[in-house]
Design a protein around this motif. Structure first.
Motif, PDB file in Angstrom:
ATOM      1  N   ILE A  74       0.840  -1.203   0.000  1.00  0.00           N
ATOM      2  CA  ILE A  74       0.000   0.000   0.000  1.00  0.00           C
ATOM      3  C   ILE A  74       0.872   1.249   0.000  1.00  0.00           C
ATOM      4  CG2 ILE A  74      -1.739   1.276   1.294  1.00  0.00           C
ATOM      5  CD1 ILE A  74      -2.728  -1.325  -0.087  1.00  0.00           C
ATOM      6  N   GLU A  75       1.928   1.228   0.790  1.00  0.00           N
ATOM      7  CA  GLU A  75       2.815   2.388   0.841  1.00  0.00           C
ATOM      8  C   GLU A  75       3.500   2.620  -0.503  1.00  0.00           C
ATOM      9  OE1 GLU A  75       6.629   4.010   3.481  1.00  0.00           O
ATOM     10  OE2 GLU A  75       5.698   2.067   3.917  1.00  0.00           O
ATOM     11  N   ARG A  76       3.897   1.536  -1.182  1.00  0.00           N
ATOM     12  CA  ARG A  76       4.599   1.669  -2.451  1.00  0.00           C
ATOM     13  C   ARG A  76       3.738   2.329  -3.527  1.00  0.00           C
ATOM     14  NH1 ARG A  76       6.294  -3.912  -4.685  1.00  0.00           N
ATOM     15  NH2 ARG A  76       7.162  -3.944  -2.567  1.00  0.00           N
ATOM     16  N   TYR A  77       2.441   2.038  -3.527  1.00  0.00           N
ATOM     17  CA  TYR A  77       1.579   2.521  -4.604  1.00  0.00           C
ATOM     18  C   TYR A  77       0.593   3.600  -4.153  1.00  0.00           C
ATOM     19  CZ  TYR A  77       3.293  -1.602  -7.069  1.00  0.00           C
ATOM     20  OH  TYR A  77       4.089  -2.533  -7.670  1.00  0.00           O
ATOM     21  N   GLU A  78       0.743   4.141  -2.939  1.00  0.00           N
ATOM     22  CA  GLU A  78      -0.282   5.030  -2.417  1.00  0.00           C
ATOM     23  C   GLU A  78      -0.386   6.352  -3.178  1.00  0.00           C
ATOM     24  OE1 GLU A  78       0.363   5.951   1.619  1.00  0.00           O
ATOM     25  OE2 GLU A  78       2.341   6.824   1.346  1.00  0.00           O
ATOM     26  N   ALA A  79       0.641   6.736  -3.942  1.00  0.00           N
ATOM     27  CA  ALA A  79       0.550   7.971  -4.722  1.00  0.00           C
ATOM     28  C   ALA A  79      -0.272   7.776  -5.990  1.00  0.00           C
ATOM     29  CB  ALA A  79       1.948   8.468  -5.077  1.00  0.00           C
ATOM     30  N   ARG A  80      -0.604   6.546  -6.312  1.00  0.00           N
ATOM     31  CA  ARG A  80      -1.388   6.250  -7.514  1.00  0.00           C
ATOM     32  C   ARG A  80      -2.779   5.763  -7.099  1.00  0.00           C
ATOM     33  NH1 ARG A  80       2.691   2.313 -10.584  1.00  0.00           N
ATOM     34  NH2 ARG A  80       1.089   2.417 -12.221  1.00  0.00           N
ATOM     35  N   SER A  81      -3.679   5.727  -8.065  1.00  0.00           N
ATOM     36  CA  SER A  81      -5.038   5.266  -7.762  1.00  0.00           C
ATOM     37  C   SER A  81      -5.038   3.737  -7.696  1.00  0.00           C
ATOM     38  CB  SER A  81      -6.029   5.761  -8.816  1.00  0.00           C
ATOM     39  OG  SER A  81      -5.620   5.377 -10.109  1.00  0.00           O
ATOM     40  N   ILE A  82      -5.303   3.208  -6.509  1.00  0.00           N
ATOM     41  CA  ILE A  82      -5.247   1.763  -6.273  1.00  0.00           C
ATOM     42  C   ILE A  82      -6.654   1.191  -6.289  1.00  0.00           C
ATOM     43  CG2 ILE A  82      -4.621  -0.037  -4.616  1.00  0.00           C
ATOM     44  CD1 ILE A  82      -2.501   1.809  -3.505  1.00  0.00           C
ATOM     45  N   ALA A  83      -6.808   0.075  -6.999  1.00  0.00           N
ATOM     46  CA  ALA A  83      -8.032  -0.717  -6.911  1.00  0.00           C
ATOM     47  C   ALA A  83      -7.649  -2.129  -6.486  1.00  0.00           C
ATOM     48  CB  ALA A  83      -8.780  -0.755  -8.234  1.00  0.00           C
ATOM     49  N   VAL A  84      -8.345  -2.644  -5.502  1.00  0.00           N
ATOM     50  CA  VAL A  84      -8.086  -3.982  -4.973  1.00  0.00           C
ATOM     51  C   VAL A  84      -9.247  -4.884  -5.370  1.00  0.00           C
ATOM     52  CG1 VAL A  84      -7.818  -5.357  -2.882  1.00  0.00           C
ATOM     53  CG2 VAL A  84      -6.721  -3.113  -3.046  1.00  0.00           C
ATOM     54  N   LEU A  85      -8.918  -6.047  -5.911  1.00  0.00           N
ATOM     55  CA  LEU A  85      -9.939  -7.018  -6.296  1.00  0.00           C
ATOM     56  C   LEU A  85     -10.136  -8.029  -5.171  1.00  0.00           C
ATOM     57  CD1 LEU A  85      -8.707  -7.617  -9.937  1.00  0.00           C
ATOM     58  CD2 LEU A  85     -10.812  -6.455  -9.282  1.00  0.00           C
ATOM     59  N   ALA A  86     -11.399  -8.336  -4.891  1.00  0.00           N
ATOM     60  CA  ALA A  86     -11.729  -9.258  -3.805  1.00  0.00           C
ATOM     61  C   ALA A  86     -12.862 -10.168  -4.245  1.00  0.00           C
ATOM     62  CB  ALA A  86     -12.127  -8.483  -2.549  1.00  0.00           C
ATOM     63  N   SER A  87     -13.057 -11.264  -3.520  1.00  0.00           N
ATOM     64  CA  SER A  87     -14.160 -12.182  -3.811  1.00  0.00           C
ATOM     65  C   SER A  87     -15.450 -11.669  -3.194  1.00  0.00           C
ATOM     66  CB  SER A  87     -13.854 -13.575  -3.245  1.00  0.00           C
ATOM     67  OG  SER A  87     -12.761 -14.158  -3.902  1.00  0.00           O
ATOM     68  N   GLY A  88     -16.505 -11.589  -4.001  1.00  0.00           N
ATOM     69  CA  GLY A  88     -17.832 -11.259  -3.489  1.00  0.00           C
ATOM     70  C   GLY A  88     -17.871  -9.961  -2.713  1.00  0.00           C
ATOM     71  N   ASP A  89     -18.345 -10.053  -1.477  1.00  0.00           N
ATOM     72  CA  ASP A  89     -18.400  -8.895  -0.595  1.00  0.00           C
ATOM     73  C   ASP A  89     -17.064  -8.781   0.136  1.00  0.00           C
ATOM     74  OD1 ASP A  89     -18.830  -6.976   1.339  1.00  0.00           O
ATOM     75  OD2 ASP A  89     -20.782  -7.754   1.958  1.00  0.00           O
ATOM     76  N   PRO A  90     -16.255  -7.740  -0.143  1.00  0.00           N
ATOM     77  CA  PRO A  90     -14.926  -7.634   0.470  1.00  0.00           C
ATOM     78  C   PRO A  90     -14.958  -7.503   1.984  1.00  0.00           C
ATOM     79  CG  PRO A  90     -15.137  -6.155  -1.416  1.00  0.00           C
ATOM     80  CD  PRO A  90     -16.508  -6.651  -1.107  1.00  0.00           C
ATOM     81  N   MET A  91     -16.110  -7.130   2.569  1.00  0.00           N
ATOM     82  CA  MET A  91     -16.207  -6.967   4.016  1.00  0.00           C
ATOM     83  C   MET A  91     -16.746  -8.222   4.703  1.00  0.00           C
ATOM     84  SD  MET A  91     -14.963  -4.013   3.997  1.00  0.00           S
ATOM     85  CE  MET A  91     -14.994  -3.679   5.753  1.00  0.00           C
ATOM     86  N   PHE A  92     -16.884  -9.314   3.946  1.00  0.00           N
ATOM     87  CA  PHE A  92     -17.386 -10.575   4.491  1.00  0.00           C
ATOM     88  C   PHE A  92     -16.258 -11.593   4.415  1.00  0.00           C
ATOM     89  CE2 PHE A  92     -19.764 -14.641   3.889  1.00  0.00           C
ATOM     90  CZ  PHE A  92     -20.452 -14.649   5.095  1.00  0.00           C
ATOM     91  N   TYR A  93     -15.505 -11.733   5.514  1.00  0.00           N
ATOM     92  CA  TYR A  93     -14.326 -12.594   5.554  1.00  0.00           C
ATOM     93  C   TYR A  93     -13.355 -12.241   4.423  1.00  0.00           C
ATOM     94  CZ  TYR A  93     -16.842 -15.655   8.809  1.00  0.00           C
ATOM     95  OH  TYR A  93     -17.510 -16.171   9.887  1.00  0.00           O
ATOM     96  N   GLY A  94     -13.254 -10.962   4.076  1.00  0.00           N
ATOM     97  CA  GLY A  94     -12.470 -10.577   2.923  1.00  0.00           C
ATOM     98  C   GLY A  94     -11.384  -9.560   3.221  1.00  0.00           C
ATOM     99  N   ILE A  95     -10.666  -9.183   2.155  1.00  0.00           N
ATOM    100  CA  ILE A  95      -9.540  -8.267   2.274  1.00  0.00           C
ATOM    101  C   ILE A  95      -9.992  -6.869   2.668  1.00  0.00           C
ATOM    102  CG2 ILE A  95      -9.616  -7.585  -0.165  1.00  0.00           C
ATOM    103  CD1 ILE A  95      -6.441  -8.155   1.964  1.00  0.00           C
ATOM    104  N   GLY A  96     -11.260  -6.542   2.430  1.00  0.00           N
ATOM    105  CA  GLY A  96     -11.757  -5.224   2.800  1.00  0.00           C
ATOM    106  C   GLY A  96     -11.652  -4.970   4.293  1.00  0.00           C
ATOM    107  N   SER A  97     -11.952  -5.980   5.089  1.00  0.00           N
ATOM    108  CA  SER A  97     -11.866  -5.835   6.542  1.00  0.00           C
ATOM    109  C   SER A  97     -10.425  -5.622   6.980  1.00  0.00           C
ATOM    110  CB  SER A  97     -12.440  -7.079   7.226  1.00  0.00           C
ATOM    111  OG  SER A  97     -13.777  -7.312   6.812  1.00  0.00           O
TER     112      SER A  97
END
Length: 405
Positions: A65-88
């Protein structure tokens, strides 16, 4: 888009075609796409730099995240990212204000849609990165459980666990690749299930049906003593129920069970709510191993077992919201160390059986206040040709609370 905002896009098994236009637009606008190789392959080629997740992911995530924070980052996740996912995970790492989450229907939502189950009445258990014994706490007559599998062998693992607990007649539906053209559903009962799932992307839906040998256990405090493997060093059922009522487990709280014996108090604390955590401290290695077995059998394999003698074994543990001292009350400095570590507003409960330990808690009560209660339990037992009452040793329970400063 603010370069410091991270967009997290949920993707289903149907890939790009199943995404809402807002999610597609966010991915087109991104300068960097982060995600697993499978997710990255679902997004059409574009100008964004594609960065697959390293393994292991969690230690590397802050640096990415620190390496790419100056650019627009999009993260891909399965289904709902806040349900046992990387979003949390990202919400904890960078804070929710830096996240823009665009969810897709979760696997649980899709499974309930296929089965006609009301999602709010279903218990969801993830076995991804977790011991299979985690499911034990959810198995109860008439319950509907969705198990998020970890690999194609997940249905067989679930079936074996159900059968071992006497729930072999339970009905199972294995749903694979939900939302994709390759979606499948297989049906059967646990006692006869041996087949692997058609895909590693599997959800195992269980309708719990007890067999004649099932022994369902409640979530309420005071499980039967024989629910635990023990050598006699156990807080007995009636005393344990009172002890846990005094400890008062709340969601998200941490307990230290010091002198844990069989681990019965730590385990019942953890069973009170999925977010409750416990550390069981036990000086004898064979008892410490037994605590681990008990925790798995009763559905809370996350109970942390520390094999060592308190108070030295308490060094470095996270501060507790509650402490139970069931043994070692007369060890110099033990109760003082527990009290000092206790969070403000936390509870300390100590059970004394001997005159020496009773004197110790009476002394500490003069300093820290609280309440003393003496419990006496008698059980009916044969007496000649009749039945009489056989008293157990009385237990003095000291309960106190640390003031919130």
């Amino acid at each position: 888009m603010d370069a410091r905002v991270i967009t997290v896009v949920g993707v289903g098994a149907d890939g790009w075609d199943g995404l809402a236009e807002g999610s597609r637009a966010a991915l087109r606008a991104a300068g960097v796409l982060l995600g697993g190789a499978r997710h990255l392959a679902l997004v059409p080629d574009g100008p964004a730099e594609r960065v697959p997740w390293p393994s292991p992911l969690l230690p590397a995530l802050p640096g990415l995240i620190e390496r790419y924070e100056a650019r627009s980052i999009a993260v891909l996740a399965s289904g709902d990212p806040m349900f046992y996912g990387i979003g949390s995970t990202l919400a904890e790492l960078v804070g929710p204000r830096r996240l823009r989450v665009l969810p897709h229907p979760s696997s649980a939502s899709l499974a309930c849609a296929r089965l006609g189950w009301p999602l709010e009445r279903v218990e969801v258990v993830s076995l991804v990165g977790r011991p299979a014994e985690t499911l034990n706490a959810a198995v109860a007559p008439g319950r509907r459980v969705l198990v998020l599998g970890a690999g194609r062998q997940a249905p067989a693992v679930v079936a074996a666990l159900l059968t071992g607990r006497g729930f072999g007649p339970s009905r199972m539906t294995v749903l694979c690749d939900l939302g994709a053209e390759t979606e499948t559903a297989a049906h059967g009962v646990a006692s006869h299930w041996t087949d692997p799932a058609a895909s590693a992307l599997a959800v195992v839906a269980v309708e719990c049906v007890p067999g004649p040998d099932a022994a369902p256990l409640p979530r309420a405090a005071g499980l039967p003593d024989d629910a635990f493997e023990h050598d006699g060093q156990i807080t007995k059922r009636e005393v344990r129920a009172v002890t846990l009522s005094r400890l008062g487990p709340l969601p998200g709280e941490l307990l230290w069970d010091v002198g844990a014996g069989s681990g019965s108090v730590a385990i019942e604390w953890a069973r009170a709510h999925p977010s409750c955590a416990a550390v069981a401290v036990e000086s004898r290695p064979e008892r410490a191993e037994r605590i681990g077995r008990n925790a798995g059998a009763l559905g809370v394999p996350g109970v942390r077992v520390v094999a060592g003698r308190a108070p030295d074994a308490l060094e470095g543990l996270p501060p507790p919201d509650a402490v139970f001292v069931g043994g070692g009350l007369t060890v110099p400095g033990l109760l003082e160390r527990c009290w000092d570590a206790l969070r403000p507003g936390g509870r300390l409960v100590a059970n004394a059986v001997t005159l020496e330990s009773e004197a110790r808690v009476a002394e500490l009560r003069r300093t820290h206040g609280g309440e003393l209660v003496r419990l006496g339990v008698e059980r009916a037992a044969p007496l000649g040709g009749f039945t009489g009452w056989r008293p157990a040793m009385p237990v003095t329970v000291w309960t106190t609370r640390k003031d919130i400063l």
